[in-house]
Design a protein around this motif. Structure first.
Motif, PDB file in Angstrom:
ATOM      1  N   PHE A  90      82.903  32.927  24.573  1.00 24.81           N
ATOM      2  CA  PHE A  90      82.320  33.358  25.456  1.00 24.81           C
ATOM      3  C   PHE A  90      82.495  34.769  26.105  1.00 24.81           C
ATOM      4  O   PHE A  90      81.739  35.391  26.495  1.00 24.81           O
ATOM      5  N   PHE A  98      74.829  36.494  28.732  1.00 24.47           N
ATOM      6  CA  PHE A  98      74.849  35.483  29.325  1.00 24.47           C
ATOM      7  C   PHE A  98      74.075  35.453  30.612  1.00 24.47           C
ATOM      8  O   PHE A  98      73.844  34.742  31.551  1.00 24.47           O
ATOM      9  N   ASN A 152      70.465  34.218  29.712  1.00 26.61           N
ATOM     10  CA  ASN A 152      70.785  33.111  29.672  1.00 26.61           C
ATOM     11  C   ASN A 152      70.583  32.706  31.546  1.00 26.61           C
ATOM     12  O   ASN A 152      70.772  31.610  32.213  1.00 26.61           O
ATOM     13  N   THR A 156      70.013  26.375  23.416  1.00 26.71           N
ATOM     14  CA  THR A 156      71.248  26.351  22.530  1.00 26.71           C
ATOM     15  C   THR A 156      70.989  27.031  21.402  1.00 26.71           C
ATOM     16  O   THR A 156      71.527  28.042  20.552  1.00 26.71           O
ATOM     17  N   THR A 166      81.291  25.157  22.874  1.00 26.53           N
ATOM     18  CA  THR A 166      81.054  26.646  23.591  1.00 26.53           C
ATOM     19  C   THR A 166      79.635  26.450  24.027  1.00 26.53           C
ATOM     20  O   THR A 166      79.373  26.705  25.322  1.00 26.53           O
ATOM     21  N   ASN A 167      78.663  26.365  22.799  1.00 25.15           N
ATOM     22  CA  ASN A 167      77.264  25.676  23.283  1.00 25.15           C
ATOM     23  C   ASN A 167      77.047  24.440  24.572  1.00 25.15           C
ATOM     24  O   ASN A 167      76.427  24.972  25.769  1.00 25.15           O
ATOM     25  N   ASN A 210      78.832  25.880  27.664  1.00 24.83           N
ATOM     26  CA  ASN A 210      77.388  26.319  29.118  1.00 24.83           C
ATOM     27  C   ASN A 210      76.211  25.366  28.489  1.00 24.83           C
ATOM     28  O   ASN A 210      75.876  25.980  29.941  1.00 24.83           O
ATOM     29  N   THR A 242      74.860  24.788  33.457  1.00 25.56           N
ATOM     30  CA  THR A 242      73.787  24.877  33.679  1.00 25.56           C
ATOM     31  C   THR A 242      73.457  23.572  34.257  1.00 25.56           C
ATOM     32  O   THR A 242      72.676  24.180  35.775  1.00 25.56           O
TER      33      THR A 242
END
Lengths: 241, 283
Positions: free
Chosen positions: A12, A21, A24, A59, A96-97, A100, A104
């Protein structure tokens, strides 16, 4: 477990420091902007599309970008001579994904609720998005390790989109015969779309069960027989002392 | 501390053995130099010793136990400094070190280490903005941050300025004095000569020679003394076998002539390297 926590924290931190980030977040803002103009049924069709795009396409791109930097900076060499195991390293990428993607989901859900008062069955969205992200993180790792540089990663990415993502989309426009289209459920993005979509519309129960089992099995097989061996081969190649 | 017996390794797609039946021992508390030209099998041996290459034949024991039976505790014990600069370029030097520090049970205070290698004032600078020498010093600090018992150092002073190279060599010697063991590779034979208790030369996957630098110099050197003196304005050279330096002709020469230089026939590690491996040093 402590190593895994450290690795995820590190992931992260690096997503932030390497500006991924931000990228994203810009995409997230775009989704919010588009959702602003939609109402009712159209919005309820658009939200699962956002989640699908994020957990599949973003991703793959995010994991590709992080691995690209790691390859460029040879940092995996340093990690593999610490108490970190190969499994911990790969799991940290997956977790982590997933976190993430769920972030969202949380932000989009909050925004559409506050702006439009739209709700849906969140308990169905969360596991679906998590599983779809697991599969596509592994696919992203596979595509990255098979690429020589970032350009070839993008080529691999486009090939994946053409082969696995576009046929079901074309199928919805009736471009494929029904006898062919029914096999699209074997394509990971289609099974992913069904799972995420099941939180927004009625989908035949067998399709949901099949998609869960299929994607879970695919994740295990990819991890065990594709990603891990490929990672080991990569470490062997790269770790010049 | 590490005992290697009949180690052999062939890469999965390779036809020949890259490491072909080598045996050696690295004793606790010594600095062991592993020397050889590029492609000799040196790097592969190192990768095997730090458990990055599985599938080797032969035996490797670390502290009396098969290396393959160790899991993470082996990595808690060792520190590895790679030749190439490796760090997360967009993280600061301190962030890089703190990230790795969290992976170990036992760690050291970073401040004295960073101060010693001259990076403390630059600790908040991104690693990507460091010069090559600074990155190498950062690698070195990272190898030490878990208070290792065993250090694997690959060309530790390559690309570092002489003043900082001196500091790093002192730190390596201090590590040894505290009981640490070092596996070192370097092409800088001056460093090897100064640091290593024992060295081994590898070429074409086989060990060609092993011993202390002093013993090897005696073995490969000439037991002679060369005297250079000036007489009637001309430079003269006379060579004496070591056995003859207690004899009158040698003493007479020293007493009667204007001696300019006096050399023993001792060879250098560089000459031994070339002789043993058959390859000239390029750097």
């Amino acid at each position: 477990m402590t190593n895994l926590k450290t690795l995820i924290r590190g992931e992260f931190g690096r997503l932030n420091k390497y500006g991924l980030f931000k990228a994203n977040f810009v995409v997230l803002l775009l989704w919010v902007f588009l959702a602003w103009f939609l109402e009712g049924e159209a919005l309820l069709q658009f939200i699962p599309f956002i989640f699908l795009m994020d957990s599949v396409m973003m991703t793959i791109l995010l994991v590709g970008a992080t691995l690209f930097y790691e390859k460029k900076e040879h940092t995996v060499n340093s990690l593999m001579v610490t108490p970190v195991t190969e499994n911990e390293y790969l799991l940290s990428k997956v977790i982590t994904n997933v976190l993430n993607s769920l972030l969202t989901v949380f932000i989009i859900s909050l925004v559409v609720y506050l702006l439009k008062g739209v709700t849906y069955t969140y308990w169905q969205v969360v596991p679906a998005v998590a599983l779809v992200t697991v599969v596509h993180t592994l696919i992203g790792i596979r595509l990255s390790y098979g690429a020589k540089d970032f350009t070839s990663l993008l080529v691999n990415y486009m090939v994946y989109v053409f082969i696995f993502f576009l046929p079901p989309v074309f199928g919805q426009f009736g471009l494929f015969d029904r006898s062919v289209a029914r096999f699209f459920i074997l394509l990971p993005p289609e099974a992913s779309g069904l799972l995420i979509g099941s939180a927004f519309a009625a989908i035949e129960p067998w399709k949901i069960v099949f998609s869960y089992v299929y994607l879970a099995l695919l994740s295990l097989l990819l991890f065990r027989f594709v990603v891990k061996p490929q990672f080991m081969a990569y470490v062997m190649r790269e770790t010049g002392v | 501390m590490i005992v290697v017996k009949n180690l052999r390794y062939k890469y999965p797609k390779g036809k020949d053995y890259v490491v072909n039946g080598i045996s050696f021992e690295i004793r606790e508390g010594e600095i062991f130099g592993f020397l050889g030209p590029s492609g000799a099998g040196k790097s592969t041996t190192q990768k095997i010793l730090i458990k990055l290459l599985p599938g080797f034949a032969g035996e490797i024991a670390y502290q009396g136990r098969a290396l393959s039976s160790y899991t993470d505790e082996f990595y808690q014990d060792i520190g590895v400094s790679f030749e190439m600069p490796i760090s997360f370029s967009k993280l600061t030097a301190l962030e890089n070190l703190q990230f790795f520090q969290r992976l170990y049970r036992r760690t050291v205070d970073l401040e004295p280490l960073l101060k010693r290698v001259g990076l403390w004032d630059e600790r908040h600078k991104k690693a990507g903005e460091y010069s090559k020498g600074m990155k190498i010093r950062l690698n070195f600090v990272r190898a030490l941050l878990n208070d290792p018992k065993f250090l694997f150092l690959d060309e530790p002073t390559n690309g570092v300025d002489p003043a900082n190279a001196r500091i790093m060599k002192d730190m390596i010697l201090e590590f040894k004095q505290r009981g640490g063991t070092v596996f070192l590779t370097s092409h800088i034979m001056g460093d090897v000569d100064e640091l290593c208790d024992r060295v081994a030369f590898i070429a074409e996957g086989r060990l060609r020679e092993e011993g202390s630098p002093r013993d090897l110099k005696l073995k490969y050197g000439k037991r002679t003394v060369k005297v250079e003196y000036r007489e009637n304005g001309e430079l003269h050279t006379q060579l004496f076998p070591m056995e003859e330096i207690k004899t009158p002709p040698f003493f007479r020469l020293l007493q009667e002539k204007e001696i300019e230089t006096l050399h023993s026939g001792e060879t250098t590690l560089e000459e031994i390297f070339i002789k043993v491996t058959g390859v000239k040093l390029r750097d």
